[in-house]
Each structure stands twice: as structure tokens, then as C-alpha cells.
Motif scaffolding. Structure first.
Motif, PDB file in Angstrom:
ATOM      1  N   ARG A  95       5.600  -3.124  -9.020  1.00 25.51           N
ATOM      2  CA  ARG A  95       4.828  -1.971  -9.489  1.00 25.51           C
ATOM      3  C   ARG A  95       5.676  -0.714  -9.322  1.00 25.51           C
ATOM      4  NH1 ARG A  95      -1.217  -0.046  -7.398  1.00 25.51           N
ATOM      5  NH2 ARG A  95      -1.301   1.827  -8.712  1.00 25.51           N
ATOM      6  N   TYR A 100       1.698   5.182  -7.750  1.00 27.70           N
ATOM      7  CA  TYR A 100       1.990   4.176  -6.717  1.00 27.70           C
ATOM      8  C   TYR A 100       3.209   4.571  -5.898  1.00 27.70           C
ATOM      9  CZ  TYR A 100       3.786  -0.149  -4.711  1.00 27.70           C
ATOM     10  OH  TYR A 100       4.308  -1.094  -3.851  1.00 27.70           O
ATOM     11  N   GLN A 103       2.132   7.325  -3.495  1.00 25.05           N
ATOM     12  CA  GLN A 103       1.230   6.782  -2.483  1.00 25.05           C
ATOM     13  C   GLN A 103       2.003   5.947  -1.468  1.00 25.05           C
ATOM     14  OE1 GLN A 103      -2.001   4.345  -4.025  1.00 25.05           O
ATOM     15  NE2 GLN A 103      -2.047   3.134  -2.145  1.00 25.05           N
ATOM     16  N   SER A 104       2.906   5.113  -1.969  1.00 27.30           N
ATOM     17  CA  SER A 104       3.696   4.252  -1.082  1.00 27.30           C
ATOM     18  C   SER A 104       4.555   5.082  -0.143  1.00 27.30           C
ATOM     19  CB  SER A 104       4.583   3.314  -1.911  1.00 27.30           C
ATOM     20  OG  SER A 104       3.797   2.431  -2.671  1.00 27.30           O
TER      21      SER A 104
END
Length: 327
Positions: A95, A100, A103-104
């Protein structure tokens, strides 16, 4: 104390430390005390690049590394990754959408208990998200001061070029060892053309080339290597013949087969910083000794003759992981 090398704009010890095995993949997780002591010993030896990822131990490895570097942050070049997603059946996908990525990063900063990451890798390339979107998000994280440099793992030459056009790629982390040489050729030449440093993972063939595993039965029941084709019955025995040939050469130099195999990787260029993984100080010290082992052209030729590519039995990964893992 080992020497230093450069990965793009980063100066690091000539060898790094892969921390994954401290929390997953190679048997039952040991007492974290020895793992933390291993990190501390690595720093004493000049090993400054510490490598982890958000998926190692489902975040537990980042937390462990964070505890290990508490009070020592200025001694560390801290690398972690985003991008691999595991499903409930053990399948792997990637991903890379911008939301993402961001966020990661926030989650990794929290687990590591730091305010910035030195080298943040795209762990695998998402086939459904343009790499330009992923790297646009990484460029924004650099601007925000949350990461210093960005890297990519297991990427093709074309993907490296596309990413680099958005934001400089500092390092390429891919599997590279005597029995996995797929980056040689176009990928390696592209990285060097663009000034991208090379960070080989599994430079000891997941420990096989060290010769410490003499039978699959030696491995714990939950060890991931039990499911890898090169450790399968038949393939294991054929590959062990390569280790024996390396051991014979190593004995002439007064070193181990693993040290010789690791020195071969180190000798591939001053832009190469392998990250052998271990959770024990004993093996860390053996590995770092290989960073200073000088090989002549004759030595390198003999090593490659002992481990010819056509003699390697088995694929890197089982079919269910091969596609996502960059077979």
C-alpha cells in the motif's frame, strides 16, 4: 570500530544492523534484554544504521528499537519502513497511497518514541498507486521535518527513476548476497547513475551462508525459513554444498564461511552498506569483523566460483509471496 560509508547524504557505519529477527521470523522471540544489549554493542562498534519496519512483529520491533536507542538518539541513523500489508491468511500486499504513508509515519514515530526518522523506506511498491503519489507524500514528510531522507525497497530500475524524479532516493534496500543477485545489472547501474546508496538485506542468505543451520530440523517450528524453497528438502542439501565450498576458502583466511560471504557483499562498492540481522552480540561481533576483511580480485573470483548462481537450488520465496516480494 568499523569505517564509514555514504548513502546519498547520509554518513553511516560501513555495516548496519537488521533488527527484524529480534521480534519475528526466526523463531520464538527471545528476552529483549539481549536484543537491546546487541543494539548498544553495535553502536560501540560503529554500526550506526539500525533497520526496522512497521510490520516487524506488528510494531513490536519499532517499540523495541525505540527502547534500545533511548538516550542514544544522536548516535543512531534510524531507518524504518512502510508499505507491506499482511492479510489474515499470511498473504502479502503493498500500500502506498498518500494518506497511508503519512499515517504510517506518525505511528512509527510514536512507537520509536522519536521526533524524526532518518531514513524512511517504501517497503514494497503498491501496484495500484502511482509511485509519484507515494513519493509526493514522502517529500511532504521531509518538508515537515518528520523524516530526513527517503528510500525504496525491492524496486525496479524504472520505479527508482520515477520516484527519484519526484524526490531524491537516498537508498535502495534489496536482497543481495552470493545466492540472490537479481539487482546486478540494470537496477544496480540505475541506482549508481542516480547516486542512490545500496543497502543489501539478507546478505547471509537468511543465515544459510553462515553455515550454522545444518538441517531444517535445527530451525524452530515457527521459523519462517521452514517455508522458503531454498530450505526445502533436496534444495537444502544442494545449497549446503555451496556453504562447504565457502567454508574451505574461509579456513584458508582464518575466518568463517559467513564472514567470507558477508565480506563479498561489502566488497561490491563503497556505496554498499549491508544490514545483516542478529539478536545476539556474539554474531554481531562476527559480522562486523567481516566489514574490515579485505578481499583481492583473486579472492572475489574464487568466492564466486564456489557459489555460482546456477548452483543455487530453489526460488527466493514460495509462490504466495513471490509476486508481492519482488520475485
Amino acid at each position: 570500530m568499523i569505517s564509514t560509508r555514504r548513502l546519498g547524504g547520509l554518513e553511516v557505519g560501513a555495516q548496519g544492523l537488521g533488527c527484524m529477527g529480534m521480534s519475528q521470523a526466526y523463531g520464538v522471540r527471545d528476552d529483549d534484554t539481549e536484543s537491546i544489549a546487541t543494539v548498544h554493542r553495535a553502536l560501540e562498534l560503529g554500526v550506526t544504521l539500525l533497520d526496522t519496519a512497521n510490520v516487524y512483529g506488528a510494531g513490536a520491533n519499532e517499540e523495541l528499537v525505540g527502547r534500545a536507542i533511548a538516550g542514544k538518539r544522536d548516535q543512531v541513523v534510524l531507518a524504518t519502513k512502510f508499505g507491506i500489508v499482511w492479510d489474515k491468511d499470511g498473504g502479502m500486499s503493498a500500500r502506498g497511497d498518500a494518506a497511508y504513508v503519512k499515517q504510517s509515519c506518525e505511528e512509527s514515530l510514536r512507537r520509536l518514541n522519536v521526533d524524526h526518522i532518518d531514513l524512511y523506506y517504501q517497503h514494497r511498491v503498491d501496484p495500484d498507486t502511482p509511485v509519484e503519489e507515494t513519493w509526493g507524500a514522502l517529500a511532504e514528510l521531509v518538508q515537515e521535518g518528520k523524516i530526513r531522507f527517503a528510500g525504496i525497497s525491492e524496486a525496479s530500475a524504472e520505479t527508482i527513476r520515477r520516484a527519484h524524479a519526484v524526490h531524491p532516493v537516498t537508498a535502495l534496500q534489496s536482497e543481495w548476497s552470493l545466492w540472490t543477485r537479481g539487482i546486478e545489472g540494470e537496477i544496480l547501474s540505475t541506482a549508481r547513475e542516480l547516486g542512490v546508496g545500496i543497502v543489501p538485506f539478507s546478505p547471509l542468505g537468511r543465515g544459510f551462508l553462515a553455515g550454522s543451520v545444518t538441517s531444517v530440523k535445527d530451525l524452530p517450528e515457527d521459523d519462517m525459513r521452514r517455508g522458503l524453497p531454498r530450505f526445502a528438502e533436496g534444495n537444502f542439501e544442494r545449497n549446503m554444498a555451496i556453504v562447504e565450498a565457502l567454508r574451505a576458502l574461509a579456513e584458508q583466511k582464518g575466518v568463517t564461511a559467513g564472514q567470507l560471504a558477508l565480506a563479498w557483499v561489502q566488497a561490491q562498492g563503497d556505496d554498499v552498506v549491508p544490514i545483516p540481522g542478529t539478536k545476539r552480540r556474539k554474531y554481531l561481533e562476527e559480522n562486523t569483523a567481516a566489514a574490515e576483511l579485505e578481499l583481492s580480485e583473486v579472492d572475489i573470483e574464487a568466492i564466486e566460483k564456489a557459489a555460482p548462481l546456477e548452483a543455487i537450488a530453489g526460488e527466493r520465496y514460495p509462490e504466495r509471496l513471490a509476486r508481492a516480494a519482488g520475485k
